[in-house]
Design an enzyme around this catalytic site. Structure first.
Site, PDB file in Angstrom:
ATOM      1  N   LYS A  74       5.978   9.191  -5.806  1.00  0.00           N
ATOM      2  CA  LYS A  74       4.522   9.041  -5.825  1.00  0.00           C
ATOM      3  C   LYS A  74       4.030   7.962  -6.791  1.00  0.00           C
ATOM      4  O   LYS A  74       3.018   8.124  -7.465  1.00  0.00           O
ATOM      5  CB  LYS A  74       3.834  10.380  -6.130  1.00  0.00           C
ATOM      6  CG  LYS A  74       4.301  11.532  -5.260  1.00  0.00           C
ATOM      7  CD  LYS A  74       4.392  11.151  -3.782  1.00  0.00           C
ATOM      8  CE  LYS A  74       3.062  10.722  -3.196  1.00  0.00           C
ATOM      9  NZ  LYS A  74       3.217  10.166  -1.806  1.00  0.00           N
ATOM     10  N   THR A  78       5.969   3.583  -1.004  1.00  0.00           N
ATOM     11  CA  THR A  78       5.750   3.139   0.373  1.00  0.00           C
ATOM     12  C   THR A  78       5.232   1.711   0.413  1.00  0.00           C
ATOM     13  O   THR A  78       5.687   0.878   1.221  1.00  0.00           O
ATOM     14  CB  THR A  78       4.757   4.076   1.080  1.00  0.00           C
ATOM     15  OG1 THR A  78       5.195   5.429   0.942  1.00  0.00           O
ATOM     16  CG2 THR A  78       4.646   3.732   2.563  1.00  0.00           C
ATOM     17  N   HIS A 143      15.222   7.200  -5.666  1.00  0.00           N
ATOM     18  CA  HIS A 143      14.465   7.852  -6.735  1.00  0.00           C
ATOM     19  C   HIS A 143      15.403   8.234  -7.887  1.00  0.00           C
ATOM     20  O   HIS A 143      14.957   8.829  -8.868  1.00  0.00           O
ATOM     21  CB  HIS A 143      13.793   9.129  -6.228  1.00  0.00           C
ATOM     22  CG  HIS A 143      12.577   8.906  -5.378  1.00  0.00           C
ATOM     23  ND1 HIS A 143      11.646   7.928  -5.654  1.00  0.00           N
ATOM     24  CD2 HIS A 143      12.129   9.551  -4.264  1.00  0.00           C
ATOM     25  CE1 HIS A 143      10.678   7.978  -4.737  1.00  0.00           C
ATOM     26  NE2 HIS A 143      10.942   8.945  -3.891  1.00  0.00           N
ATOM     27  N   ARG A 298      -2.500   8.692   1.230  1.00  0.00           N
ATOM     28  CA  ARG A 298      -3.657   9.503   0.853  1.00  0.00           C
ATOM     29  C   ARG A 298      -4.830   8.598   0.481  1.00  0.00           C
ATOM     30  O   ARG A 298      -5.752   8.428   1.240  1.00  0.00           O
ATOM     31  CB  ARG A 298      -3.311  10.453  -0.310  1.00  0.00           C
ATOM     32  CG  ARG A 298      -4.402  11.510  -0.574  1.00  0.00           C
ATOM     33  CD  ARG A 298      -3.988  12.464  -1.681  1.00  0.00           C
ATOM     34  NE  ARG A 298      -3.956  11.828  -2.988  1.00  0.00           N
ATOM     35  CZ  ARG A 298      -5.021  11.720  -3.790  1.00  0.00           C
ATOM     36  NH1 ARG A 298      -6.187  12.211  -3.424  1.00  0.00           N
ATOM     37  NH2 ARG A 298      -4.904  11.145  -4.975  1.00  0.00           N
TER      38      ARG A 298
END
Length: 332
Positions: A74, A78, A143, A298
């Site tokens: 997060k 992306t 990650h 989002r």
């Protein structure tokens, strides 16, 4: 993936060796779809990601030409994947934002730049030849914390691009993301609950601060191998950082390309507004786990934490960040 299917998937892909080791690891309740997180080498992982990590550490062989995108979850993963893919593949596609057959228009960035862990989650010796098709270098992501990277990455000449983000925005994004990922029969986590776990470092691939510091220190020691970026700075000056990224990846923009507006075309193609409105990202799903691509989009904004965290929460995270990064030269 529903809870019962997830449990079956985990059990089918975890070795007897790890099943026997798990009881010896510190354990905390998970806050996404996994029941528990396990601490291994000072970082926290769901069991299936821990299996993937062990397989990566033992079996992945890095190439000197590999390009690796590394992030905390997060933190703009992306977006960075899309930018990196568009940069290194731009000579294959003219005018990237309008060319209808550009892969980013029909594929999610996580498919085009896959997580290394996903390959090794279901196979100890996966076939990675798909990463080299029509590409001069393998472009992949992870990650995995810097301290836990396999020796083949640490000892090779491959390049890593690390993107970090303000921990407060990371927390809020992770909170929204985790609730979207939880099965419908599981209650949503409260921001208070997630806040406490985040501050304690109990988050997938966390603690957040140690994850950032590992790559920050590596970038100071080996700047020719590690490009350290900040999400907020990229959002503020996207073209400047795109040009910097392209140069680091070995695909610098020519003067002609800059004059022709190629960097702007790539930024347009990879913008939040464009990617989030593509049909593939509104209706598509991740293979294996079945997550909807839409959960990766989002708001993509800086400073959204002020809408969700109390002043006391903000002060506490800022103090932790100041203490953790003391004398490191790193600030947010």
């Amino acid at each position: 993936m529903k809870n019962d299917l997830l449990e079956q998937f985990v059990q089918n892909n975890i070795t007897e060796e790890l099943k026997n080791l798990l009881p010896s690891f510190p354990k905390q309740n998970g806050w996404m779809i996994s029941d528990h997180l396990y601490q291994y080498q000072n970082f926290w992982y769901p069991a299936i990601h821990l299996q993937a990590l062990l397989n990566v550490q033992r079996n992945f062989q890095a190439l000197d030409t590999d390009l690796v995108i590394a992030t905390n979850p997060k933190c703009g993963t992306t977006w960075l994947k899309a930018l990196a893919f568009a940069i290194v593949n731009r000579f294959r596609f003219d005018n990237p934002s309008s060319k209808q057959d550009h892969p980013l228009l029909t594929n999610n960035p996580h498919i085009l730049v896959p997580f290394l862990e996903n390959f090794y989650m279901i196979d100890q010796h996966p076939d990675l030849t798909c990463l080299s098709v029509n590409a001069a270098a393998r472009l992949l992501s992870t990650h995995i914390p810097q301290a836990a990277l396999p020796d083949s990455i640490k000892n090779s000449k491959c390049k890593l691009v690390y993107l970090c983000r303000d921990p407060k925005d990371t927390l809020v994004s992770f909170w929204h993301f985790s609730n979207k990922m939880r099965p419908k029969n599981m209650a949503h986590s409260s921001i208070e609950e997630v806040f406490e776990k985040f501050c304690e470092g109990v988050v997938e691939f966390g603690p957040f601060w140690e994850h950032v510091l590992g790559y920050w220190k590596m970038s100071l020691e080996s700047p020719e191998r590690v490009c350290f970026l900040k999400y907020e700075e990229m959002k503020k000056e996207p073209k400047t950082h795109l040009i910097k990224l392209a140069k680091f990846l070995g695909s610098p923009f020519s003067i002609e390309e800059e004059n022709d507006g190629v960097p702007e075309e790539i930024l347009k193609l990879c913008s939040f507004g464009n990617l989030s409105n593509l049909e593939v990202n509104k209706t598509g799903k991740m293979p294996i786990a079945g997550y909807e691509f839409s959960v990766y989009f989002r708001r993509g904004e800086v400073g959204d934490h002020v809408n969700h965290l109390t002043p006391e929460m903000i002060e506490r995270i800022d103090k932790i960040t100041e203490q953790k990064f003391l004398d490191s030269g790193l600030k947010f």
